[in-house]
Design a protein around this motif. Structure first.
Motif, PDB file in Angstrom:
ATOM      1  N   THR A  52      21.496  42.380  23.708  1.00  0.00           N
ATOM      2  CA  THR A  52      20.834  42.329  25.122  1.00  0.00           C
ATOM      3  C   THR A  52      19.117  42.620  24.916  1.00  0.00           C
ATOM      4  OG1 THR A  52      22.447  42.831  26.398  1.00  0.00           O
ATOM      5  CG2 THR A  52      20.267  43.387  27.327  1.00  0.00           C
ATOM      6  N   ASP A  53      18.897  43.398  24.322  1.00  0.00           N
ATOM      7  CA  ASP A  53      17.398  44.017  23.795  1.00  0.00           C
ATOM      8  C   ASP A  53      17.354  44.518  22.366  1.00  0.00           C
ATOM      9  OD1 ASP A  53      18.322  46.545  24.329  1.00  0.00           O
ATOM     10  OD2 ASP A  53      17.767  46.359  26.255  1.00  0.00           O
ATOM     11  N   ASP A  54      16.271  45.118  22.064  1.00  0.00           N
ATOM     12  CA  ASP A  54      16.001  45.737  20.690  1.00  0.00           C
ATOM     13  C   ASP A  54      16.640  47.093  20.684  1.00  0.00           C
ATOM     14  OD1 ASP A  54      14.807  45.319  18.125  1.00  0.00           O
ATOM     15  OD2 ASP A  54      13.724  47.056  18.500  1.00  0.00           O
ATOM     16  N   ALA A  55      16.629  47.733  21.905  1.00  0.00           N
ATOM     17  CA  ALA A  55      17.235  48.964  21.771  1.00  0.00           C
ATOM     18  C   ALA A  55      18.732  48.837  21.596  1.00  0.00           C
ATOM     19  CB  ALA A  55      16.969  49.725  23.108  1.00  0.00           C
ATOM     20  N   GLN A  56      19.352  48.061  22.227  1.00  0.00           N
ATOM     21  CA  GLN A  56      20.842  47.909  21.888  1.00  0.00           C
ATOM     22  C   GLN A  56      20.992  47.559  20.527  1.00  0.00           C
ATOM     23  OE1 GLN A  56      23.008  44.362  23.729  1.00  0.00           O
ATOM     24  NE2 GLN A  56      24.678  45.987  24.565  1.00  0.00           N
ATOM     25  N   LEU A  57      19.951  46.626  20.017  1.00  0.00           N
ATOM     26  CA  LEU A  57      20.367  46.255  18.494  1.00  0.00           C
ATOM     27  C   LEU A  57      20.063  47.143  17.595  1.00  0.00           C
ATOM     28  CD1 LEU A  57      18.961  42.903  17.139  1.00  0.00           C
ATOM     29  CD2 LEU A  57      18.834  44.854  15.764  1.00  0.00           C
ATOM     30  N   THR A  58      19.199  48.260  17.780  1.00  0.00           N
ATOM     31  CA  THR A  58      19.088  49.226  17.146  1.00  0.00           C
ATOM     32  C   THR A  58      20.324  50.181  17.072  1.00  0.00           C
ATOM     33  OG1 THR A  58      16.547  49.165  17.182  1.00  0.00           O
ATOM     34  CG2 THR A  58      17.284  51.484  16.660  1.00  0.00           C
ATOM     35  N   SER A  59      20.622  50.586  18.176  1.00  0.00           N
ATOM     36  CA  SER A  59      21.896  51.505  18.363  1.00  0.00           C
ATOM     37  C   SER A  59      22.809  50.745  17.554  1.00  0.00           C
ATOM     38  CB  SER A  59      22.118  51.669  20.037  1.00  0.00           C
ATOM     39  OG  SER A  59      21.352  52.223  20.537  1.00  0.00           O
ATOM     40  N   LEU A  60      23.346  49.607  17.952  1.00  0.00           N
ATOM     41  CA  LEU A  60      24.728  49.032  16.957  1.00  0.00           C
ATOM     42  C   LEU A  60      24.174  48.804  15.657  1.00  0.00           C
ATOM     43  CD1 LEU A  60      27.174  47.338  17.673  1.00  0.00           C
ATOM     44  CD2 LEU A  60      25.647  45.323  17.761  1.00  0.00           C
ATOM     45  N   ASP A  61      23.117  48.665  15.298  1.00  0.00           N
ATOM     46  CA  ASP A  61      22.894  48.731  13.600  1.00  0.00           C
ATOM     47  C   ASP A  61      23.309  50.057  13.312  1.00  0.00           C
ATOM     48  OD1 ASP A  61      21.736  48.032  11.150  1.00  0.00           O
ATOM     49  OD2 ASP A  61      19.771  48.317  11.812  1.00  0.00           O
ATOM     50  N   GLU A  62      22.827  51.127  14.014  1.00  0.00           N
ATOM     51  CA  GLU A  62      22.884  52.351  13.441  1.00  0.00           C
ATOM     52  C   GLU A  62      24.538  52.846  13.568  1.00  0.00           C
ATOM     53  OE1 GLU A  62      22.207  56.244  11.863  1.00  0.00           O
ATOM     54  OE2 GLU A  62      20.916  54.699  12.252  1.00  0.00           O
ATOM     55  N   LEU A  63      25.190  52.358  14.453  1.00  0.00           N
ATOM     56  CA  LEU A  63      26.540  52.504  14.802  1.00  0.00           C
ATOM     57  C   LEU A  63      27.547  52.003  13.785  1.00  0.00           C
ATOM     58  CD1 LEU A  63      28.892  53.842  16.329  1.00  0.00           C
ATOM     59  CD2 LEU A  63      28.796  51.950  17.872  1.00  0.00           C
ATOM     60  N   LEU A  64      27.041  50.667  13.148  1.00  0.00           N
ATOM     61  CA  LEU A  64      27.871  49.993  12.152  1.00  0.00           C
ATOM     62  C   LEU A  64      27.343  50.511  10.889  1.00  0.00           C
ATOM     63  CD1 LEU A  64      26.895  46.234  12.980  1.00  0.00           C
ATOM     64  CD2 LEU A  64      29.046  47.321  12.548  1.00  0.00           C
ATOM     65  N   TRP A  65      26.637  51.360  10.656  1.00  0.00           N
ATOM     66  CA  TRP A  65      26.637  52.150   9.332  1.00  0.00           C
ATOM     67  C   TRP A  65      27.343  53.388   9.315  1.00  0.00           C
ATOM     68  CZ3 TRP A  65      24.205  50.724   5.088  1.00  0.00           C
ATOM     69  CH2 TRP A  65      23.370  49.959   5.141  1.00  0.00           C
ATOM     70  N   HIS A  66      27.802  53.864  10.560  1.00  0.00           N
ATOM     71  CA  HIS A  66      28.794  55.174  10.625  1.00  0.00           C
ATOM     72  C   HIS A  66      29.850  54.942  11.080  1.00  0.00           C
ATOM     73  CE1 HIS A  66      24.971  57.327   9.169  1.00  0.00           C
ATOM     74  NE2 HIS A  66      24.491  56.639  10.310  1.00  0.00           N
ATOM     75  N   PHE A  67      30.163  53.573  11.440  1.00  0.00           N
ATOM     76  CA  PHE A  67      31.406  53.395  12.407  1.00  0.00           C
ATOM     77  C   PHE A  67      32.820  53.780  11.895  1.00  0.00           C
ATOM     78  CE2 PHE A  67      34.757  50.223  13.794  1.00  0.00           C
ATOM     79  CZ  PHE A  67      34.987  50.630  14.975  1.00  0.00           C
ATOM     80  N   ARG A  68      32.846  53.478  10.453  1.00  0.00           N
ATOM     81  CA  ARG A  68      34.077  53.905   9.674  1.00  0.00           C
ATOM     82  C   ARG A  68      33.725  54.146   8.303  1.00  0.00           C
ATOM     83  NH1 ARG A  68      38.137  49.709  11.925  1.00  0.00           N
ATOM     84  NH2 ARG A  68      39.123  50.979  13.729  1.00  0.00           N
ATOM     85  N   GLY A  69      33.598  55.367   8.224  1.00  0.00           N
ATOM     86  CA  GLY A  69      33.144  55.872   6.869  1.00  0.00           C
ATOM     87  C   GLY A  69      33.742  55.429   5.695  1.00  0.00           C
ATOM     88  N   GLU A  70      34.928  54.993   5.702  1.00  0.00           N
ATOM     89  CA  GLU A  70      35.862  54.531   4.479  1.00  0.00           C
ATOM     90  C   GLU A  70      35.728  52.852   4.503  1.00  0.00           C
ATOM     91  OE1 GLU A  70      38.479  53.929   7.968  1.00  0.00           O
ATOM     92  OE2 GLU A  70      37.286  55.499   7.207  1.00  0.00           O
ATOM     93  N   ALA A  71      35.231  52.190   5.448  1.00  0.00           N
ATOM     94  CA  ALA A  71      35.231  50.854   5.387  1.00  0.00           C
ATOM     95  C   ALA A  71      33.868  50.351   6.321  1.00  0.00           C
ATOM     96  CB  ALA A  71      36.424  50.084   6.256  1.00  0.00           C
ATOM     97  N   PHE A  72      32.828  49.884   4.976  1.00  0.00           N
ATOM     98  CA  PHE A  72      31.469  49.638   5.354  1.00  0.00           C
ATOM     99  C   PHE A  72      31.651  48.174   5.817  1.00  0.00           C
ATOM    100  CE2 PHE A  72      27.814  47.328   4.164  1.00  0.00           C
ATOM    101  CZ  PHE A  72      26.958  48.014   4.875  1.00  0.00           C
ATOM    102  N   ILE A  73      30.918  47.914   6.858  1.00  0.00           N
ATOM    103  CA  ILE A  73      30.790  46.246   7.639  1.00  0.00           C
ATOM    104  C   ILE A  73      29.572  45.875   7.086  1.00  0.00           C
ATOM    105  CG2 ILE A  73      30.728  44.740   9.394  1.00  0.00           C
ATOM    106  CD1 ILE A  73      32.733  47.146  10.854  1.00  0.00           C
ATOM    107  N   PRO A  74      29.123  44.911   6.330  1.00  0.00           N
ATOM    108  CA  PRO A  74      28.241  44.395   5.649  1.00  0.00           C
ATOM    109  C   PRO A  74      27.405  43.736   6.794  1.00  0.00           C
ATOM    110  CG  PRO A  74      29.775  43.191   4.878  1.00  0.00           C
ATOM    111  CD  PRO A  74      30.528  44.199   5.586  1.00  0.00           C
ATOM    112  N   HIS A  75      26.200  44.174   6.939  1.00  0.00           N
ATOM    113  CA  HIS A  75      25.422  43.757   8.281  1.00  0.00           C
ATOM    114  C   HIS A  75      23.949  43.734   8.076  1.00  0.00           C
ATOM    115  CE1 HIS A  75      25.277  47.969   9.181  1.00  0.00           C
ATOM    116  NE2 HIS A  75      24.395  47.717   9.858  1.00  0.00           N
ATOM    117  N   ASN A  76      23.170  42.942   8.688  1.00  0.00           N
ATOM    118  CA  ASN A  76      21.814  42.941   8.859  1.00  0.00           C
ATOM    119  C   ASN A  76      21.212  42.367  10.189  1.00  0.00           C
ATOM    120  OD1 ASN A  76      21.914  42.623   5.346  1.00  0.00           O
ATOM    121  ND2 ASN A  76      19.895  43.634   6.244  1.00  0.00           N
ATOM    122  N   ARG A  77      20.008  42.777  10.355  1.00  0.00           N
ATOM    123  CA  ARG A  77      19.411  42.405  11.606  1.00  0.00           C
ATOM    124  C   ARG A  77      18.979  40.744  11.272  1.00  0.00           C
ATOM    125  NH1 ARG A  77      15.824  46.054  15.034  1.00  0.00           N
ATOM    126  NH2 ARG A  77      17.120  47.997  14.657  1.00  0.00           N
TER     127      ARG A  77
END
Length: 147
Positions: free
Chosen positions: A48-73
């Motif tokens: 929706t906006d940059d704040a949501q994008l930043t929150s999602l980016d951060e969550l993807l880094w820590h979502f599952r410690g054992e299974a990294f999801i490769p992502h970028n803006r």
């Protein structure tokens, strides 16, 4: 490309959460992005906006410690396996769009699958109902999936 070839319309699904919490929508987006990526689909998450994008980016880094999801803006790497964006045109074609935005994406035909995540928050619920109606109006056959 042969202009007589018809593209299959994307499969459109509305994943319905039982919660109104914004964080639950982001967690569901992470889960679905991981599943799409593991299935070999390029994934574009439209925020929706940059704040949501930043929150999602951060969550993807820590979502599952054992299974990294490769992502970028999108601005950093538009061809990453999972791309986080706003209104940008996705680079990959025929992948998965996870639409967190309240309005339909302008690039629907570029995807083979579209997921909208519906929470019980009243404004967000109303926006998703409108999107469901608009998909039907455009000739798509949206489906409801309970989570």
């Amino acid at each position: 490309m042969d202009s007589s070839v018809q593209l299959t319309p994307p499969r459109v699904e509305f994943y319905v959460l039982g919660s109104a919490a914004a964080q639950d929508r982001l967690r569901a987006a992470c889960q679905l992005a991981g599943k799409g990526w593991r299935a070999g689909l390029p994934v574009f998450i439209r925020c929706t906006d940059d704040a949501q994008l930043t929150s999602l980016d951060e969550l993807l880094w820590h979502f599952r410690g054992e299974a990294f999801i490769p992502h970028n803006r999108h601005a950093d790497n538009p061809t990453a396996p999972v791309v986080l964006g706003l209104e940008e045109t996705p680079e990959a074609r025929q992948g998965l769009l996870i639409n967190l935005h309240s309005q339909l994406c302008q690039h629907l035909q570029g995807f083979s699958r579209i997921i909208e995540i519906v929470s019980q928050e009243p404004q967000q619920l109303a926006a998703c109902r409108e999107n469901f109606r608009l998909y039907r109006q455009k000739g798509y056959d949206p489906r409801r999936v309970e989570l």
